[in-house]
Design a protein around this motif. Structure first.
Motif, mmCIF file in Angstrom:
data_model
loop_
_atom_site.group_PDB
_atom_site.id
_atom_site.type_symbol
_atom_site.label_atom_id
_atom_site.label_comp_id
_atom_site.label_asym_id
_atom_site.label_seq_id
_atom_site.Cartn_x
_atom_site.Cartn_y
_atom_site.Cartn_z
ATOM 1 N N GLN A 79 25.201 91.475 -29.720
ATOM 2 C CA GLN A 79 26.554 91.459 -29.200
ATOM 3 C C GLN A 79 26.821 92.797 -28.536
ATOM 4 O OE1 GLN A 79 29.179 89.143 -29.122
ATOM 5 N NE2 GLN A 79 30.106 90.715 -27.848
ATOM 6 N N ASN A 80 27.308 92.777 -27.291
ATOM 7 C CA ASN A 80 27.658 94.018 -26.606
ATOM 8 C C ASN A 80 28.889 94.641 -27.246
ATOM 9 O OD1 ASN A 80 25.731 94.263 -24.481
ATOM 10 N ND2 ASN A 80 26.692 92.504 -23.508
ATOM 11 N N LEU A 81 28.938 95.972 -27.209
ATOM 12 C CA LEU A 81 30.072 96.728 -27.724
ATOM 13 C C LEU A 81 30.621 97.615 -26.619
ATOM 14 C CD1 LEU A 81 28.519 97.831 -31.120
ATOM 15 C CD2 LEU A 81 30.053 95.915 -30.702
ATOM 16 N N GLY A 82 31.729 98.264 -26.868
ATOM 17 C CA GLY A 82 32.286 99.193 -25.881
ATOM 18 C C GLY A 82 33.023 98.486 -24.774
ATOM 19 N N ASP A 83 32.882 99.015 -23.560
ATOM 20 C CA ASP A 83 33.644 98.517 -22.412
ATOM 21 C C ASP A 83 33.319 97.073 -22.046
ATOM 22 O OD1 ASP A 83 34.882 100.946 -22.234
ATOM 23 O OD2 ASP A 83 33.525 101.724 -20.691
ATOM 24 N N VAL A 84 32.075 96.644 -22.221
ATOM 25 C CA VAL A 84 31.701 95.279 -21.843
ATOM 26 C C VAL A 84 31.658 94.330 -23.040
ATOM 27 C CG1 VAL A 84 30.395 95.994 -19.813
ATOM 28 C CG2 VAL A 84 29.238 95.786 -22.000
ATOM 29 N N GLY A 85 32.075 94.784 -24.195
ATOM 30 C CA GLY A 85 32.010 93.960 -25.404
ATOM 31 C C GLY A 85 32.815 92.679 -25.326
ATOM 32 N N ASP A 86 33.987 92.738 -24.699
ATOM 33 C CA ASP A 86 34.831 91.543 -24.582
ATOM 34 C C ASP A 86 34.470 90.697 -23.363
ATOM 35 O OD1 ASP A 86 36.215 92.320 -26.839
ATOM 36 O OD2 ASP A 86 37.710 93.440 -25.685
ATOM 37 N N SER A 87 33.720 91.249 -22.437
ATOM 38 C CA SER A 87 33.394 90.539 -21.207
ATOM 39 C C SER A 87 32.185 89.622 -21.330
ATOM 40 C CB SER A 87 33.126 91.543 -20.082
ATOM 41 O OG SER A 87 34.260 92.341 -19.865
ATOM 42 N N TYR A 88 31.297 89.920 -22.279
ATOM 43 C CA TYR A 88 30.074 89.133 -22.450
ATOM 44 C C TYR A 88 29.916 88.754 -23.916
ATOM 45 C CZ TYR A 88 28.963 90.709 -17.774
ATOM 46 O OH TYR A 88 29.013 90.949 -16.431
ATOM 47 N N GLU A 147 25.665 85.811 -21.605
ATOM 48 C CA GLU A 147 26.561 84.951 -20.830
ATOM 49 C C GLU A 147 27.933 85.615 -20.678
ATOM 50 O OE1 GLU A 147 26.203 81.942 -19.326
ATOM 51 O OE2 GLU A 147 24.068 82.007 -19.755
ATOM 52 N N SER A 148 28.558 85.422 -19.518
ATOM 53 C CA SER A 148 29.873 85.981 -19.244
ATOM 54 C C SER A 148 30.951 85.190 -19.986
ATOM 55 C CB SER A 148 30.150 85.947 -17.743
ATOM 56 O OG SER A 148 31.458 86.374 -17.488
ATOM 57 N N ASP A 149 31.867 85.907 -20.651
ATOM 58 C CA ASP A 149 33.006 85.275 -21.335
ATOM 59 C C ASP A 149 34.316 85.497 -20.586
ATOM 60 O OD1 ASP A 149 31.483 84.305 -23.392
ATOM 61 O OD2 ASP A 149 32.036 85.867 -24.828
ATOM 62 N N ASP A 150 34.286 86.293 -19.537
ATOM 63 C CA ASP A 150 35.496 86.660 -18.803
ATOM 64 C C ASP A 150 35.404 86.104 -17.377
ATOM 65 O OD1 ASP A 150 37.692 87.860 -17.658
ATOM 66 O OD2 ASP A 150 37.289 89.834 -18.525
ATOM 67 N N PRO A 151 36.349 85.272 -16.965
ATOM 68 C CA PRO A 151 36.292 84.696 -15.610
ATOM 69 C C PRO A 151 36.462 85.745 -14.508
ATOM 70 C CG PRO A 151 38.316 84.045 -16.716
ATOM 71 C CD PRO A 151 37.484 84.767 -17.725
ATOM 72 N N ARG A 152 36.939 86.945 -14.835
ATOM 73 C CA ARG A 152 37.086 88.011 -13.847
ATOM 74 C C ARG A 152 35.759 88.688 -13.523
ATOM 75 N NH1 ARG A 152 41.292 91.538 -16.808
ATOM 76 N NH2 ARG A 152 39.970 90.808 -18.484
ATOM 77 N N ASN A 153 34.718 88.437 -14.308
ATOM 78 C CA ASN A 153 33.405 89.027 -14.037
ATOM 79 C C ASN A 153 32.829 88.458 -12.749
ATOM 80 O OD1 ASN A 153 33.418 90.554 -16.344
ATOM 81 N ND2 ASN A 153 32.186 89.129 -17.522
ATOM 82 N N VAL A 154 32.210 89.317 -11.956
ATOM 83 C CA VAL A 154 31.605 88.888 -10.700
ATOM 84 C C VAL A 154 30.351 88.052 -10.986
ATOM 85 C CG1 VAL A 154 30.544 89.691 -8.559
ATOM 86 C CG2 VAL A 154 32.511 90.901 -9.511
ATOM 87 N N ASP A 155 29.563 88.480 -11.959
ATOM 88 C CA ASP A 155 28.335 87.767 -12.319
ATOM 89 C C ASP A 155 28.595 86.779 -13.443
ATOM 90 O OD1 ASP A 155 26.810 89.198 -10.509
ATOM 91 O OD2 ASP A 155 26.442 90.807 -11.941
ATOM 92 N N THR A 156 27.789 85.718 -13.491
ATOM 93 C CA THR A 156 27.921 84.737 -14.569
ATOM 94 C C THR A 156 27.148 85.141 -15.817
ATOM 95 O OG1 THR A 156 26.063 83.473 -13.688
ATOM 96 C CG2 THR A 156 28.281 82.834 -12.968
ATOM 97 N N ASP A 157 26.182 86.067 -15.657
ATOM 98 C CA ASP A 157 25.453 86.558 -16.826
ATOM 99 C C ASP A 157 25.031 88.005 -16.593
ATOM 100 O OD1 ASP A 157 23.476 86.166 -14.957
ATOM 101 O OD2 ASP A 157 22.102 85.190 -16.322
ATOM 102 N N LEU A 158 24.674 88.672 -17.673
ATOM 103 C CA LEU A 158 24.236 90.058 -17.637
ATOM 104 C C LEU A 158 22.789 90.104 -18.094
ATOM 105 C CD1 LEU A 158 24.915 93.136 -17.462
ATOM 106 C CD2 LEU A 158 25.568 92.987 -19.871
#
Length: 125
Positions: free
Chosen positions: A43-52, A83-94
Motif C-alpha cells: 500500500q502506498n503511503l504519503g502523498d500518493v497513498g490515497d490516490s492508488y 491501480e488508480s483509486d482517484d478519478p483525477r489521476n492522469v494515469d489509470t495505474d502506477l
C-alpha cells in the motif's frame, strides 16, 4: 497496531531461526549463493497513498555469502503495479521498479542447533 506488531515479531522469529543442512561430519552446510522469487502486496503511503490502492510487487532476490565470513551481499529487483483509486489521476495505474542492494550478516545463535540470526542493511531505490 498491536496485532501488526505481534505478527511482525512472529514473522521475524520464523525467518531468523531456520535450520541449516547438516553434513555427514555434523557441520552446518549453508550454501554461499542464493536466488529466489519475491512477491508482496503493498500500500502506498504519503502523498500518493490515497490516490492508488493496494498493489502487487514481484521480482527476484539473489545473494552471495561466503561460508567462512559472517558478512555477504544481497540484491533484488522488483516490479510493481498499483491501480488508480482517484478519478483525477492522469494515469489509470502506477508502475514501479525497485532496486535493492545491501550487506547481509549471518551470525550463529548456537553451534548445537545450527540456527542463525540474519541482519541486512543497504540501499533501496
Amino acid at each position: 497496531m498491536g496485532n501488526r506488531a505481534a505478527g511482525f515479531a512472529a514473522l521475524c522469529a520464523l525467518v531468523c531461526s531456520y535450520p541449516a543442512q547438516v553434513s555427514a561430519q555434523g557441520e552446518p552446510e549453508t550454501p554461499p549463493t542464493r536466488i529466489g522469487l519475491v512477491g508482496a502486496v503493498r500500500q502506498n503511503l504519503g502523498d500518493v497513498g490515497d490516490s492508488y490502492g493496494l498493489g502487487v510487487m514481484a521480482g527476484f532476490n539473489a545473494g552471495y555469502h561466503p561460508t567462512w565470513f559472517p558478512l555477504g551481499m544481497v540484491w533484488s529487483v522488483m516490479f510493481g503495479w498499483f491501480e488508480s483509486d482517484d478519478p483525477r489521476n492522469v494515469d489509470t495505474d502506477l508502475s514501479v521498479v525497485e532496486l535493492n542492494m545491501g550487506f547481509h550478516g549471518r551470525f550463529a545463535i548456537s553451534k548445537r542447533s545450527y540456527r542463525y540470526l540474519f541482519a541486512t542493511a543497504g540501499l533501496s531505490m
